[in-house]
Design a protein around this motif. Sequence first.
Motif, mmCIF file in Angstrom:
data_model
loop_
_atom_site.group_PDB
_atom_site.id
_atom_site.type_symbol
_atom_site.label_atom_id
_atom_site.label_comp_id
_atom_site.label_asym_id
_atom_site.label_seq_id
_atom_site.Cartn_x
_atom_site.Cartn_y
_atom_site.Cartn_z
ATOM 1 N N ALA B 261 0.850 -1.189 0.000
ATOM 2 C CA ALA B 261 0.000 0.000 0.000
ATOM 3 C C ALA B 261 0.884 1.236 0.000
ATOM 4 O O ALA B 261 2.057 1.173 0.365
ATOM 5 N N GLU B 262 0.289 2.333 -0.395
ATOM 6 C CA GLU B 262 0.954 3.630 -0.269
ATOM 7 C C GLU B 262 0.549 4.255 1.065
ATOM 8 O O GLU B 262 -0.595 4.096 1.498
ATOM 9 N N LEU B 263 1.459 4.950 1.675
ATOM 10 C CA LEU B 263 1.144 5.718 2.885
ATOM 11 C C LEU B 263 0.915 7.151 2.430
ATOM 12 O O LEU B 263 1.863 7.870 2.131
ATOM 13 N N VAL B 264 -0.362 7.554 2.361
ATOM 14 C CA VAL B 264 -0.664 8.831 1.701
ATOM 15 C C VAL B 264 -0.871 9.987 2.675
ATOM 16 O O VAL B 264 -0.972 11.135 2.247
ATOM 17 N N GLY B 265 -0.959 9.701 3.964
ATOM 18 C CA GLY B 265 -1.110 10.813 4.889
ATOM 19 C C GLY B 265 -1.022 10.360 6.327
ATOM 20 O O GLY B 265 -1.238 9.184 6.629
ATOM 21 N N TRP B 266 -0.670 11.292 7.189
ATOM 22 C CA TRP B 266 -0.754 11.003 8.621
ATOM 23 C C TRP B 266 -0.970 12.307 9.363
ATOM 24 O O TRP B 266 -0.743 13.392 8.804
ATOM 25 N N GLY B 267 -1.443 12.194 10.593
ATOM 26 C CA GLY B 267 -1.686 13.386 11.379
ATOM 27 C C GLY B 267 -1.753 13.030 12.842
ATOM 28 O O GLY B 267 -1.956 11.871 13.212
ATOM 29 N N GLN B 268 -1.580 14.039 13.663
ATOM 30 C CA GLN B 268 -1.655 13.804 15.099
ATOM 31 C C GLN B 268 -2.239 15.031 15.781
ATOM 32 O O GLN B 268 -2.136 16.147 15.271
ATOM 33 N N ILE B 277 -6.956 9.319 30.605
ATOM 34 C CA ILE B 277 -8.324 9.090 30.090
ATOM 35 C C ILE B 277 -8.506 9.882 28.800
ATOM 36 O O ILE B 277 -8.116 11.052 28.725
ATOM 37 N N SER B 278 -9.118 9.253 27.812
ATOM 38 C CA SER B 278 -9.304 9.983 26.561
ATOM 39 C C SER B 278 -10.347 11.085 26.745
ATOM 40 O O SER B 278 -11.225 11.007 27.617
ATOM 41 N N HIS B 279 -10.256 12.088 25.900
ATOM 42 C CA HIS B 279 -11.219 13.193 25.939
ATOM 43 C C HIS B 279 -12.627 12.622 25.768
ATOM 44 O O HIS B 279 -12.843 11.753 24.908
ATOM 45 N N PRO B 280 -13.599 13.081 26.573
ATOM 46 C CA PRO B 280 -14.927 12.445 26.537
ATOM 47 C C PRO B 280 -15.595 12.469 25.164
ATOM 48 O O PRO B 280 -16.417 11.600 24.854
ATOM 49 N N GLU B 281 -15.236 13.434 24.348
ATOM 50 C CA GLU B 281 -15.815 13.455 22.995
ATOM 51 C C GLU B 281 -14.791 13.094 21.925
ATOM 52 O O GLU B 281 -15.034 13.279 20.728
ATOM 53 N N GLY B 282 -13.645 12.616 22.358
ATOM 54 C CA GLY B 282 -12.623 12.208 21.394
ATOM 55 C C GLY B 282 -12.060 13.372 20.596
ATOM 56 O O GLY B 282 -11.744 13.243 19.414
ATOM 57 N N ALA B 283 -11.921 14.537 21.267
ATOM 58 C CA ALA B 283 -11.544 15.755 20.541
ATOM 59 C C ALA B 283 -10.206 15.605 19.811
ATOM 60 O O ALA B 283 -10.077 15.987 18.646
ATOM 61 N N GLY B 284 -9.212 15.055 20.502
ATOM 62 C CA GLY B 284 -7.883 14.932 19.879
ATOM 63 C C GLY B 284 -7.894 13.950 18.723
ATOM 64 O O GLY B 284 -7.293 14.195 17.668
ATOM 65 N N LEU B 285 -8.576 12.839 18.920
ATOM 66 C CA LEU B 285 -8.622 11.831 17.857
ATOM 67 C C LEU B 285 -9.383 12.372 16.639
ATOM 68 O O LEU B 285 -8.998 12.140 15.487
ATOM 69 N N ARG B 286 -10.443 13.098 16.920
ATOM 70 C CA ARG B 286 -11.218 13.717 15.831
ATOM 71 C C ARG B 286 -10.311 14.635 15.000
ATOM 72 O O ARG B 286 -10.275 14.561 13.770
ATOM 73 N N GLU B 287 -9.547 15.450 15.704
ATOM 74 C CA GLU B 287 -8.658 16.378 15.011
ATOM 75 C C GLU B 287 -7.542 15.627 14.272
ATOM 76 O O GLU B 287 -7.168 15.992 13.150
ATOM 77 N N ALA B 288 -7.034 14.572 14.900
ATOM 78 C CA ALA B 288 -5.966 13.788 14.255
ATOM 79 C C ALA B 288 -6.473 13.153 12.963
ATOM 80 O O ALA B 288 -5.766 13.127 11.948
#
Lengths: 117, 418
Positions: B261-268, B277-288
């Motif tokens: 496969a090609e690795l076409v993007g990444w983000g964090q 504990i993860s953010h209750p609404e998954g804010a960081g993951l959403r943004e990542a």
Amino acid sequence: MTLPTSPEQKLRSLPAPARAAYQRFKDNGDPAALDEVIMAILADFIPRAQAGLLATATGESRLIEDLGFDSLAITEVVFFTEDLFGISIGNQELVQIRTLDELRQFVRKKISERPAA
Amino acid sequence: MPVITGLGFITSIGNDRAAVLRSLRELRHGFEPVRFFDNPNIAVKVAGTVKGFEFPTPSWRDWRWPERFTVDRELVRGLAPHGVYAVCAVEQALSDAGLTAAELAGGGTGLFCASAGSPLLMGHFMQQMNEARGERGNPLGIVSSIAGTLNFNLAAHYKISGAVCGFVSACASSSHALGYAMDEIRLGRQQRMLVVGAEDMTAESIVPFAGMRALSTNPDPATASRPFDRKRDGFVGTGGAVALIVESAELARARGAKPYAELVGWGQAGDGHSVAISHPEGAGLREAMRRTLADAGVAPGAVNYVNAHATSTPAGDRSEALALQAVFTAAGARPRISSTKALTGHGLSLAGAMEAAFCALAIREGFIPGAAHLTEPDAACDGLDLPRTSLDEAPALVLNNSSGFGGSNVCHLLRRAV
């Protein structure tokens, strides 16, 4: 299960002839038996590609230049030897040991200086 | 463009590509009953065991691995258990990529690794040192046990003189390693990167999570790990190692390697919220996820499959479900979603690399791993597409999610190579 530190635990990793030699040395202080144990320890830590060199090594063979040990492997040999014989080898002493003969004589001397149990 | 050209697996669901593929397709889990510390009072009864390897004591002399792998004596002395897994995984990845170990030397190849170090070895070395009141210490104690042990050992063993680094962001660590490996290639700094994630599979590496109440106490290997299910009660620990060979598309093409496969993007993105504990609404993951899609210039609707981070903890899975809703459902997109941790367990630092490799395998083999052990999805998953069985659908674009302690979220986007 913990890491082996006692002489009995350390001995278990050496081959049977070396274990017998260790016992002979313990029983009657036979210096040839001590040399045999030291050679077994070296054989245990020598890099695999150089393992064959030990069979033809002489007293003058240098541990690093001739036998392929690096300084890290020598610290492992020392650590093992310290535990096995209840001796302590300092950094300044360690850098004086270059050849097989020097190692054997040094360990012999250290053991003779051990305080009586 | 970075491409993946080789994979190596030592995992709870298989120690080679064929076994892993079968487990993912047939949803066979890798869990077994375990008795940590030989103590029946410990509530955690199940783990994702790594078969064929034995580490009964902290002494390398007592360790065993499958005969088909060669781990030299002078190498194993400086390794942790997960280092042994890693060497076996790297050997597979090299062979899979059609490379020899000698081709890793010479500066064109870099090495990015991730592991938490070895709590087993660290604990014993410290005990040894405490007993000697600091007068004695194992010469290889540090290099075999601290975080970084993987890159120390593998860089020296394979004579890697390109970029060498270890990454520490807990369960996002090897995702960071893969993301930054992509950048090394995209920036033209390296032609090839070896990426390795690994963890011990010992009581010392897993049971501490019971103190945080993060582990499942369900004794049934068939249901203990059930990401996104209403009855989930924590994660099941695992260890192992996964190695990926990542190369520039030009290099891969020039040597005739067939990319997975090609690795076409990444983000964090960070949560900026809690240490564990993860953010209750998954804010960081959403943004990542959004940053990853933006990095690749891809719309949510183009994504066919998401390999979720979901570890089977009540809080974490819910956060991720909400983040997925925000990124995909809100945009009118409905990718297939599953967490393969239902089969493997949670491999901590290993997880991101392992799951990226699963995604690559899914793209190459043309299937989507199902959401195993899911019977009653959490209400937060309403509207998400969680297939209960693996599907014979060839995904063209796959998103891989990871989240670690401190709210560290990392995603990769993989695309079928053209």
